[in-house]
Design a protein around this motif. Structure first.
Motif, PDB file in Angstrom:
ATOM      1  N   SER A   1       0.820  -1.214   0.000  1.00 19.58           N
ATOM      2  CA  SER A   1       0.000   0.000   0.000  1.00 19.58           C
ATOM      3  C   SER A   1       0.855   1.266   0.000  1.00 19.58           C
ATOM      4  O   SER A   1       0.428   2.304  -0.528  1.00 19.58           O
ATOM      5  N   VAL A   2       2.071   1.187   0.561  1.00 19.49           N
ATOM      6  CA  VAL A   2       2.927   2.383   0.587  1.00 19.49           C
ATOM      7  C   VAL A   2       3.505   2.698  -0.785  1.00 19.49           C
ATOM      8  O   VAL A   2       4.040   3.781  -1.004  1.00 19.49           O
ATOM      9  N   THR A   3       3.390   1.737  -1.712  1.00 19.21           N
ATOM     10  CA  THR A   3       3.943   1.954  -3.053  1.00 19.21           C
ATOM     11  C   THR A   3       2.898   2.474  -4.026  1.00 19.21           C
ATOM     12  O   THR A   3       3.249   3.017  -5.079  1.00 19.21           O
ATOM     13  N   LEU A   4       1.619   2.292  -3.718  1.00 27.82           N
ATOM     14  CA  LEU A   4       0.569   2.712  -4.641  1.00 27.82           C
ATOM     15  C   LEU A   4       0.583   4.226  -4.824  1.00 27.82           C
ATOM     16  O   LEU A   4       0.717   4.991  -3.875  1.00 27.82           O
ATOM     17  N   GLY A   5       0.486   4.644  -6.061  1.00 24.45           N
ATOM     18  CA  GLY A   5       0.514   6.074  -6.355  1.00 24.45           C
ATOM     19  C   GLY A   5       1.904   6.646  -6.504  1.00 24.45           C
ATOM     20  O   GLY A   5       2.058   7.825  -6.835  1.00 24.45           O
ATOM     21  N   VAL A   6       2.928   5.821  -6.270  1.00 25.72           N
ATOM     22  CA  VAL A   6       4.319   6.288  -6.397  1.00 25.72           C
ATOM     23  C   VAL A   6       4.841   5.919  -7.785  1.00 25.72           C
ATOM     24  O   VAL A   6       4.647   4.795  -8.256  1.00 25.72           O
ATOM     25  N   ASP A   7       5.490   6.862  -8.442  1.00 23.52           N
ATOM     26  CA  ASP A   7       6.090   6.610  -9.755  1.00 23.52           C
ATOM     27  C   ASP A   7       7.378   5.815  -9.577  1.00 23.52           C
ATOM     28  O   ASP A   7       8.362   6.328  -9.053  1.00 23.52           O
ATOM     29  N   LEU A   8       7.367   4.565 -10.009  1.00 23.37           N
ATOM     30  CA  LEU A   8       8.539   3.703  -9.858  1.00 23.37           C
ATOM     31  C   LEU A   8       9.293   3.507 -11.163  1.00 23.37           C
ATOM     32  O   LEU A   8      10.101   2.592 -11.287  1.00 23.37           O
TER      33      LEU A   8
ATOM     34  N   ALA B   1      12.811   4.767 -10.004  1.00 22.61           N
ATOM     35  CA  ALA B   1      13.097   4.653  -8.579  1.00 22.61           C
ATOM     36  C   ALA B   1      13.296   3.201  -8.174  1.00 22.61           C
ATOM     37  O   ALA B   1      12.859   2.282  -8.859  1.00 22.61           O
ATOM     38  N   SER B   2      13.969   3.007  -7.048  1.00 18.24           N
ATOM     39  CA  SER B   2      14.220   1.685  -6.481  1.00 18.24           C
ATOM     40  C   SER B   2      13.087   1.316  -5.529  1.00 18.24           C
ATOM     41  O   SER B   2      12.770   2.066  -4.597  1.00 18.24           O
ATOM     42  N   LEU B   3      12.472   0.167  -5.751  1.00 15.47           N
ATOM     43  CA  LEU B   3      11.419  -0.311  -4.857  1.00 15.47           C
ATOM     44  C   LEU B   3      11.973  -0.518  -3.453  1.00 15.47           C
ATOM     45  O   LEU B   3      11.330  -0.144  -2.461  1.00 15.47           O
ATOM     46  N   TYR B   4      13.162  -1.110  -3.341  1.00 15.22           N
ATOM     47  CA  TYR B   4      13.737  -1.372  -2.025  1.00 15.22           C
ATOM     48  C   TYR B   4      13.990  -0.084  -1.253  1.00 15.22           C
ATOM     49  O   TYR B   4      13.820  -0.023  -0.043  1.00 15.22           O
TER      50      TYR B   4
END
Length: 274
Positions: A162-169, A172-175
């Motif tokens: 849920s902390v990744t939703l809405g973030v442009d990856l 960017a590094s997921l980790y």
């Protein structure tokens, strides 16, 4: 224009001529400052320049190709190779983004899917959650220095994803994103095995269907053993290589098993003994 490679074969040396030629080509690439994709002299030109047979030239080029230093393209010639992914990410808890970045490369991701879904049996087993539990799925086509490199799908428990939703990856590094939210992987299990590209995978990765791929599977966990992600990634076989750190002590061994599919399973960031 192809580079002119200097120096000569020492015919009194105990070193095989093909190995001498191999080193001369390496030295020439460095001396000329050649970059990935730059052409090298053809077989005929190398034969004439160094006064050696085509067999010697082909042996030298075959060894360089095996080492990932040159690429031979049928009908076009021989070129300085593009660097391969080191695949130290096979035996450590590092992602492709960080692995490439620390070697001076650039990773861009086409985000193909990033949404909530539900866990099937495979995902539920990997993440220690019930079948049907909510998860966040992230599917990406990864490019290294603008070249298609890997196709990966990551599943995360809803509380993590849920902390990744809405973030442009895409850049960017997921980790790193997870770490910024105090979600840090400290150990896990990864496996690597050979496979071949399906038609759909081949279209994404810019290879032919049936081409060699390296398939990685990974489950990463926090200090208390809670799974935070499960991913399956398909890396181009012509752009990947294994890299393992070795120690003498058998007690440090983390090679768990080699199954009938030639898959090698490794534990987290521990090191592997032969």
């Amino acid at each position: 224009m192809s580079a002119v490679l200097p120096d000569a074969i020492d015919r009194h040396s105990a070193a095989p001529m093909y190995d001498q030629l191999r080193q001369l080509i390496i030295d020439g690439i460095a001396r000329e400052g050649l970059q990935p994709g730059d052409p090298l002299p053809g077989e005929h030109g190398l034969c004439e320049r160094y006064g050696v047979s085509r067999t010697v030239v082909r042996q030298a080029l075959a060894q360089l190709e095996h080492e990932g230093l040159v690429e031979r393209v049928k009908g076009k010639g021989t070129f300085v190779s593009r660097p391969r992914t080191s695949e130290s990410l096979v035996h450590t808890l590092v992602g492709l983004y960080d692995d490439v970045e620390r070697r001076g490369g650039h990773v861009h991701s086409d985000v193909l899917r990033h949404e909530r879904t539900v866990a099937d049996e495979e995902i539920a087993l990997a993440l220690d959650i019930p079948v049907g539990a909510p998860v966040v799925v992230l599917e990406r086509l990864r490019h290294v220095d603008e070249e298609p490199w890997s196709l990966s799908t990551t599943w995360m428990p809803d509380a993590v994803g849920s902390v990744t939703l809405g973030v442009d990856l895409s850049e960017a590094s997921l980790y790193r994103l997870l770490a910024d939210n105090d979600i840090i992987a400290t150990h896990g299990v990864r496996s690597a095995e050979a496979t071949v590209a399906t038609h759909e995978q081949a279209q994404h990765l810019g290879v032919s269907a049936g081409s060699a791929l390296l398939r990685l599977r990974s489950v990463s966990r926090t200090d208390d053993g809670t799974p935070i992600e499960y991913f399956v990634a398909y890396h181009r076989g012509d752009r990947s290589r294994f890299e393992f750190q070795l120690q003498q002590e058998q007690s440090q061994a983390s090679l768990l098993h080699i199954d009938g599919r030639a898959g090698i399973t490794l534990a987290g960031s521990k090191r592997v003994t032969p």
